[in-house]
Design a protein around this motif. Structure first.
Motif, PDB file in Angstrom:
ATOM      1  N   LEU A 190       0.842  -1.184   0.000  1.00  0.00           N
ATOM      2  CA  LEU A 190       0.000   0.000   0.000  1.00  0.00           C
ATOM      3  C   LEU A 190       0.882   1.240   0.000  1.00  0.00           C
ATOM      4  CD1 LEU A 190      -2.546  -1.094   2.750  1.00  0.00           C
ATOM      5  CD2 LEU A 190      -3.011  -0.947   0.301  1.00  0.00           C
ATOM      6  N   LEU A 191       0.463   2.278  -0.716  1.00  0.00           N
ATOM      7  CA  LEU A 191       1.195   3.536  -0.762  1.00  0.00           C
ATOM      8  C   LEU A 191       0.243   4.672  -0.410  1.00  0.00           C
ATOM      9  CD1 LEU A 191       3.259   3.089  -4.059  1.00  0.00           C
ATOM     10  CD2 LEU A 191       3.983   2.598  -1.712  1.00  0.00           C
ATOM     11  N   THR A 192       0.595   5.445   0.607  1.00  0.00           N
ATOM     12  CA  THR A 192      -0.240   6.553   1.050  1.00  0.00           C
ATOM     13  C   THR A 192       0.645   7.778   1.279  1.00  0.00           C
ATOM     14  OG1 THR A 192      -0.052   6.105   3.432  1.00  0.00           O
ATOM     15  CG2 THR A 192      -1.761   4.914   2.223  1.00  0.00           C
ATOM     16  N   ALA A 193       0.005   8.920   1.497  1.00  0.00           N
ATOM     17  CA  ALA A 193       0.742  10.147   1.804  1.00  0.00           C
ATOM     18  C   ALA A 193      -0.079  11.012   2.749  1.00  0.00           C
ATOM     19  CB  ALA A 193       1.073  10.924   0.535  1.00  0.00           C
ATOM     20  N   ALA A 194       0.591  11.589   3.738  1.00  0.00           N
ATOM     21  CA  ALA A 194      -0.032  12.578   4.605  1.00  0.00           C
ATOM     22  C   ALA A 194       0.125  13.937   3.937  1.00  0.00           C
ATOM     23  CB  ALA A 194       0.636  12.582   5.977  1.00  0.00           C
ATOM     24  N   VAL A 195      -0.982  14.659   3.788  1.00  0.00           N
ATOM     25  CA  VAL A 195      -0.978  15.886   3.000  1.00  0.00           C
ATOM     26  C   VAL A 195      -1.702  17.010   3.727  1.00  0.00           C
ATOM     27  CG1 VAL A 195      -0.818  14.647   0.808  1.00  0.00           C
ATOM     28  CG2 VAL A 195      -3.079  15.191   1.753  1.00  0.00           C
ATOM     29  N   TYR A 196      -1.499  18.224   3.236  1.00  0.00           N
ATOM     30  CA  TYR A 196      -2.181  19.418   3.719  1.00  0.00           C
ATOM     31  C   TYR A 196      -3.692  19.197   3.626  1.00  0.00           C
ATOM     32  CZ  TYR A 196      -2.759  24.562   4.152  1.00  0.00           C
ATOM     33  OH  TYR A 196      -3.071  25.842   4.543  1.00  0.00           O
ATOM     34  N   PHE A 197      -4.455  19.922   4.434  1.00  0.00           N
ATOM     35  CA  PHE A 197      -5.896  19.669   4.481  1.00  0.00           C
ATOM     36  C   PHE A 197      -6.594  19.958   3.158  1.00  0.00           C
ATOM     37  CE2 PHE A 197      -6.158  24.208   5.082  1.00  0.00           C
ATOM     38  CZ  PHE A 197      -7.460  24.577   4.772  1.00  0.00           C
ATOM     39  N   ALA A 198      -6.000  20.797   2.318  1.00  0.00           N
ATOM     40  CA  ALA A 198      -6.574  21.140   1.024  1.00  0.00           C
ATOM     41  C   ALA A 198      -5.518  20.954  -0.059  1.00  0.00           C
ATOM     42  CB  ALA A 198      -7.076  22.590   1.031  1.00  0.00           C
ATOM     43  N   PRO A 199      -5.921  20.764  -1.320  1.00  0.00           N
ATOM     44  CA  PRO A 199      -4.942  20.517  -2.380  1.00  0.00           C
ATOM     45  C   PRO A 199      -4.176  21.757  -2.805  1.00  0.00           C
ATOM     46  CG  PRO A 199      -7.148  20.586  -3.310  1.00  0.00           C
ATOM     47  CD  PRO A 199      -7.309  20.632  -1.817  1.00  0.00           C
ATOM     48  N   ARG A 200      -4.653  22.936  -2.432  1.00  0.00           N
ATOM     49  CA  ARG A 200      -3.978  24.183  -2.761  1.00  0.00           C
ATOM     50  C   ARG A 200      -3.601  24.929  -1.492  1.00  0.00           C
ATOM     51  NH1 ARG A 200      -2.787  27.752  -6.682  1.00  0.00           N
ATOM     52  NH2 ARG A 200      -3.096  29.984  -6.334  1.00  0.00           N
TER      53      ARG A 200
END
Length: 374
Positions: A178-188
């Motif tokens: 499995l491949l995941t990523a923790a990201v900012y709450f919004a895409p911009r």
């Protein structure tokens, strides 16, 4: 057909097949949590209630800035063995994933993602480490690519990571990692001085899901007024969980590949005037806890020991409490239930908590599990 062309077709066919199979198998809800290694003294892996999770992340292993491979320290080696054994104990169906990076790793990620050789060194290392410890997946926690170039490099890294994981699975006959990523709450990053956007469409192809960090909207960087740092709604701005989740879907991330982040900690302020204690009340600085942060178990303790007034704010769908000049905004079972119900109605893939060990007797995790259903 030339041999090189035939091999290329076979390679990308395998990549598509394993990506499709992973996406098809991810229809079950994501009920995840990050386990930080620094909680081991009071929340060892063996203490995790596995009945309340589908996926657990080991947080974190860092990148060696010289080799661009994972730096698995002696302490990590011991903890990863314990972590994997605990998560897989008694035939548990819970998946164990390794989260890479964290808040202080931006420069290492930027350097490794900039070139094909360094990306390859990193990718090969991550797959090898995951297999060595019997883990089912990998999570990238790059906080955060700072400009358009780094975002483009981030997209290349993820696509190559996906291709390598699919190729390794095809060659070995093992399930693809499995491949995941923790990201900012919004895409911009619309609040940044140099707004930039994630390569959402590439992420949708490369990743099984994203963990949208829907918290830290307010905190010690602004001590002038109280704020709900993980509000579901914000009547005055787009700084909210609901906006973030909807904007990720609008950017091209399939709803089923979005997990909503919820914090198991509160952020605190010192009120300027105890008689003014609502959301947005004037503040004179940070409040209780290190840098104005209280884990949820300590919030419960604060409320009990100080006979604090607890408020469930309908406008933001978040809780806060106050006693004297102390003010803390957080999620509690009431707001978690409402958030999970919203996430289900939106059709997203699930949720995750930061972080295991911060709860009060599995209260928040248990509430979320029951609210989502099975």
């Amino acid at each position: 057909m030339a041999g090189r062309e035939r091999n290329a077709i076979l390679f990308f066919s395998a990549t598509f097949f394993f990506t499709f199979m992973a996406a098809s198998s991810s229809s079950a809800p994501i009920k995840a949590g990050y386990w930080p290694t620094w909680t081991v003294s009071y929340s060892p892996p063996s203490s995790i209630d596995l009945s309340l999770f589908t996926h657990v992340f080991y947080a974190f292993v860092q990148v060696d800035s010289a080799t661009f491979q994972l730096n698995v320290t002696a302490a990590d080696d011991r903890l990863l063995k314990d972590f994997s054994a605990a998560i897989h104990a008694h035939g548990s169906p819970v998946k164990a994933l390794l989260s890479i990076g964290g808040g202080d790793s931006d420069s290492a990620f930027a350097a490794l993602a900039a070139g094909p050789d360094t990306r390859s060194a990193f990718i090969e290392s991550t797959i090898a480490v995951a297999r060595r410890y019997g883990l089912e997946g990998l999570d990238l926690d790059w906080e955060f690519p700072k400009d358009d170039k780094e975002m483009a490099d981030f997209g290349k890294l993820l696509l190559e990571w996906n291709a390598a994981a699919a190729s390794e699975a095809a060659a070995t006959g093992r399930p693809r990692l499995l491949l995941t990523a923790a990201v900012y709450f919004a895409p911009r990053f619309f609040l940044s001085r140099t707004p930039q956007s994630y390569p959402a469409k590439q992420m949708a192809v490369a990743l099984d899901w994203i963990n949208a960090m829907c918290y830290d909207f307010h905190g010690s960087w602004d001590t002038t007024a109280t704020g709900e740092h993980a509000a579901l709604y914000d009547p005055r701005s787009n700084i909210s969980t609901s906006y973030g989740l909807k904007s990720w879907i609008a950017a091209g991330m399939p709803a089923a590949k979005v997990a909503m982040g919820m914090p198991m900690y509160g952020r605190t302020w010192r009120l300027s005037d105890p008689s003014q204690h609502g959301v947005g009340a004037p503040a004179a600085g940070v409040g209780l806890g290190e840098k104005g942060v209280l884990i949820y178990a300590k919030v419960v303790e604060f409320n009990r020991n100080n006979s604090a007034t607890v408020v469930h704010d309908e406008a933001t769908v978040a809780a806060y409490s106050y006693a004297g000049t102390s003010w803390v905004g957080y999620d509690d079972p009431w707001s978690v239930t409402r958030k999970v119900e919203y996430a289900r109605q939106l059709g997203i893939g699930g949720y995750f908590f930061w972080a295991i060990g911060y709860d009060d007797g599995w209260n928040l995790t248990g509430t979320a599990w029951r609210a989502w259903g099975y």
